[in-house]
Design an enzyme around this catalytic site. Structure first.
Site, PDB file in Angstrom:
ATOM      1  N   LYS A 167       0.832  -1.210   0.000  1.00 23.27           N
ATOM      2  CA  LYS A 167       0.000   0.000   0.000  1.00 23.27           C
ATOM      3  C   LYS A 167       0.864   1.256   0.000  1.00 23.27           C
ATOM      4  O   LYS A 167       0.558   2.231  -0.687  1.00 23.27           O
ATOM      5  CB  LYS A 167      -0.953   0.006   1.211  1.00 23.27           C
ATOM      6  CG  LYS A 167      -2.114  -0.981   1.081  1.00 23.27           C
ATOM      7  CD  LYS A 167      -3.156  -0.775   2.177  1.00 23.27           C
ATOM      8  CE  LYS A 167      -4.324  -1.740   2.005  1.00 23.27           C
ATOM      9  NZ  LYS A 167      -5.338  -1.603   3.058  1.00 23.27           N
ATOM     10  N   LYS A 223     -11.176  -2.968  -1.674  1.00 24.56           N
ATOM     11  CA  LYS A 223     -11.919  -1.709  -1.594  1.00 24.56           C
ATOM     12  C   LYS A 223     -11.073  -0.572  -2.132  1.00 24.56           C
ATOM     13  O   LYS A 223     -11.558   0.304  -2.821  1.00 24.56           O
ATOM     14  CB  LYS A 223     -12.242  -1.386  -0.137  1.00 24.56           C
ATOM     15  CG  LYS A 223     -13.315  -2.208   0.494  1.00 24.56           C
ATOM     16  CD  LYS A 223     -13.820  -1.478   1.747  1.00 24.56           C
ATOM     17  CE  LYS A 223     -14.657  -2.403   2.590  1.00 24.56           C
ATOM     18  NZ  LYS A 223     -13.926  -2.878   3.779  1.00 24.56           N
ATOM     19  N   LYS A 243      -5.996  -9.590  -5.381  1.00 23.88           N
ATOM     20  CA  LYS A 243      -7.260  -9.736  -4.663  1.00 23.88           C
ATOM     21  C   LYS A 243      -8.195  -8.566  -4.956  1.00 23.88           C
ATOM     22  O   LYS A 243      -7.747  -7.446  -5.215  1.00 23.88           O
ATOM     23  CB  LYS A 243      -7.011  -9.839  -3.158  1.00 23.88           C
ATOM     24  CG  LYS A 243      -6.753  -8.510  -2.470  1.00 23.88           C
ATOM     25  CD  LYS A 243      -6.948  -8.633  -0.958  1.00 23.88           C
ATOM     26  CE  LYS A 243      -7.031  -7.266  -0.315  1.00 23.88           C
ATOM     27  NZ  LYS A 243      -8.360  -6.880   0.120  1.00 23.88           N
TER      28      LYS A 243
HETATM   29  P1  ATP Z   1      -8.508  -2.402   1.618  1.00 24.15           P
HETATM   30  O1  ATP Z   1      -8.129  -2.785   0.232  1.00 24.15           O
HETATM   31  O2  ATP Z   1      -8.737  -0.935   1.816  1.00 24.15           O
HETATM   32  O3  ATP Z   1      -7.606  -2.996   2.683  1.00 24.15           O
HETATM   33  P2  ATP Z   1     -10.345  -4.568   1.831  1.00 24.15           P
HETATM   34  O4  ATP Z   1     -11.069  -4.806   0.579  1.00 24.15           O
HETATM   35  O5  ATP Z   1      -9.162  -5.429   2.146  1.00 24.15           O
HETATM   36  O6  ATP Z   1      -9.951  -3.027   1.863  1.00 24.15           O
HETATM   37  P3  ATP Z   1     -11.047  -4.685   4.617  1.00 24.15           P
HETATM   38  O7  ATP Z   1     -12.111  -3.924   5.327  1.00 24.15           O
HETATM   39  O8  ATP Z   1      -9.615  -4.289   4.833  1.00 24.15           O
HETATM   40  O9  ATP Z   1     -11.380  -4.628   3.051  1.00 24.15           O
HETATM   41  O10 ATP Z   1     -11.179  -6.227   4.969  1.00 24.15           O
HETATM   42  C1  ATP Z   1     -12.302  -6.807   5.631  1.00 24.15           C
HETATM   43  C2  ATP Z   1     -12.191  -8.324   5.592  1.00 24.15           C
HETATM   44  O11 ATP Z   1     -12.356  -8.797   4.250  1.00 24.15           O
HETATM   45  C3  ATP Z   1     -10.826  -8.856   6.049  1.00 24.15           C
HETATM   46  O12 ATP Z   1     -11.043 -10.012   6.837  1.00 24.15           O
HETATM   47  C4  ATP Z   1     -10.130  -9.231   4.776  1.00 24.15           C
HETATM   48  O13 ATP Z   1      -9.178 -10.265   4.946  1.00 24.15           O
HETATM   49  C5  ATP Z   1     -11.298  -9.694   3.925  1.00 24.15           C
HETATM   50  N1  ATP Z   1     -11.024  -9.559   2.485  1.00 24.15           N
HETATM   51  C6  ATP Z   1     -10.722  -8.401   1.846  1.00 24.15           C
HETATM   52  N2  ATP Z   1     -10.566  -8.616   0.531  1.00 24.15           N
HETATM   53  C7  ATP Z   1     -10.771  -9.943   0.333  1.00 24.15           C
HETATM   54  C8  ATP Z   1     -10.761 -10.778  -0.828  1.00 24.15           C
HETATM   55  N3  ATP Z   1     -10.495 -10.278  -2.018  1.00 24.15           N
HETATM   56  N4  ATP Z   1     -11.015 -12.092  -0.675  1.00 24.15           N
HETATM   57  C9  ATP Z   1     -11.284 -12.608   0.553  1.00 24.15           C
HETATM   58  N5  ATP Z   1     -11.316 -11.884   1.676  1.00 24.15           N
HETATM   59  C10 ATP Z   1     -11.069 -10.561   1.581  1.00 24.15           C
HETATM   60 MG    MG Z   2      -7.852  -4.832   3.749  1.00 24.04          MG
END
Ligand code: ATP
Ligand code: MG
Length: 329
Positions: A109, A195, A192
């Site tokens: 990041k 968000k 992956k």
């Molecule tokens: P950011 O990219 O800003 O970190 P994020 O998409 O990872 O956002 P988070 O709120 O950080 O979202 O994560 C919430 C939960 O979702 C965590 O347990 C994380 O491991 C899970 N998670 C996030 N993206 C994935 C994915 N692509 N596949 C499976 N689990 C995910």
């Molecule tokens: Mg995350």
């Protein structure tokens, strides 16, 4: 159980649901479960105050819409429980700089943001997360694969505290389901779904019009082959779609490969779009009912915060005592 999700964008994405939130729902009845909207983590990158407040409610509503039941779990907002920030400081002082610098998510990041726009908070966020987990003496942390390293560092620091002072913390394990641990970006199946990092076309947002998401499934990047088969190396896009289908339909990947024999990728995409629409439509309806009653939503979160504080304050008191802080008279 302890886990959290960031309110960084209004809508969760399909990876959040399949990788984490669905497990939270499944685990809430048989376990003492604490789930939170992690607004302290969200401000590691700039947030608009009005949107952050709104997105925090939207996040809580989605968790309820997904099936969390406040009768069976403790649902709260991280900033409502000040012990997170307080224990976070203690954990900062128990974590090595080099140890924190090895976190691959920070490296990724911060490389993307550049040094000048990367905050110290982004660097220490995994350490705040150590506090999040240890405050509740969690045995297990249901998360996606990208959080494995952060649960590992939590284990190391918990053991360090227990050795240096006396046994205080439960040493937690990650709870990661292999099949859904890493849902990939629909446009770039090498990374992956995220968000913060996915392009709109690669991201399936749970609150989008189902038609919009259906289109995204249909234009998902696959490969130049035609045979629907599971091969993460050679066919990462198709394999991702098969895993999502399997998670939503309950059919095994083997059954799906047999089902799509002789059919082209388009058939898989169309079926997936339908399956998703079937699941997401009632999810959106339930989420909307919680959003339509913000007073009730706030009440649920207030009850959750009170329950969480009762546990968190006890842990913090023990920690302050073991460290040698003078009690306030
Ligand atoms: P950011 O990219 O800003 O970190 P994020 O998409 O990872 O956002 P988070 O709120 O950080 O979202 O994560 C919430 C939960 O979702 C965590 O347990 C994380 O491991 C899970 N998670 C996030 N993206 C994935 C994915 N692509 N596949 C499976 N689990 C995910
Ligand atoms: Mg995350």
């Amino acid at each position: 159980m302890l886990s959290g999700i960031q309110p960084t964008s209004g809508s969760f994405h399909l990876g959040n649901y399949l990788g984490a939130v669905r497990q939270w729902v499944d685990l809430q009845e048989a376990n003492d479960a604490f789930y939170m909207v992690v607004d302290l983590h969200a401000i590691t990158v700039p947030q608009d105050p009005k949107l952050l407040r709104e997105n925090t409610r939207v996040s809580a509503a989605q968790l309820l819409g997904a099936g969390l039941d406040p009768e069976h779990c403790t649902l709260f907002v991280q900033s409502h429980v000040p012990e997170h920030a307080q224990l976070g400081w203690v954990m900062n002082c128990l974590t090595g700089f080099g140890e924190a610098a090895r976190m691959t998510q920070f490296k990724d990041k911060s490389a993307k943001q550049g040094a000048d726009s990367t905050t110290v908070g982004l660097f220490t966020y995994p350490i705040l997360q150590i506090a999040d987990i240890l405050l509740y003496q969690a045995d297990a942390v249901p998360v996606g694969e990208d959080q494995r390293q952060h649960v590992e560092i939590t284990r190391d620091v918990a053991e360090r505290f227990n050795t240096r002072y006396s046994p205080t913390f439960t040493v937690p394990k990650p709870y990661i389901l292999k099949e859904t641990a890493k849902i990939q970006d629909l446009q770039d199946p090498a990374v992956k779904m995220s968000k913060s990092a996915s392009s709109p076309k690669g991201l399936v947002s749970l609150l989008d019009e189902p038609k919009v998401s259906a289109k995204k499934f249909k234009s998902a990047v696959t490969d130049t082959g035609t045979v629907v088969s599971y091969d993460e190396e050679e066919k990462p896009g198709v394999s991702n779609l098969l895993r999502i289908h399997s998670a939503l339909s309950g059919q095994s990947v083997e059954q799906l490969v047999a089902h799509f024999e002789g059919k082209m990728y388009g058939a898989l995409k169309t079926e997936l779009a339908e399956l998703f629409t079937e699941w997401v439509t009632p999810f959106q309806e339930r989420t909307r009912t919680f959003l339509d009653d913000p007073a009730e939503l706030d009440r649920v979160l207030a009850v959750g915060a009170e329950k969480a504080r009762a546990v968190a304050s006890q842990t913090l008191e023990t920690v302050y005592d073991r460290i040698g802080f003078l009690p306030a008279a």
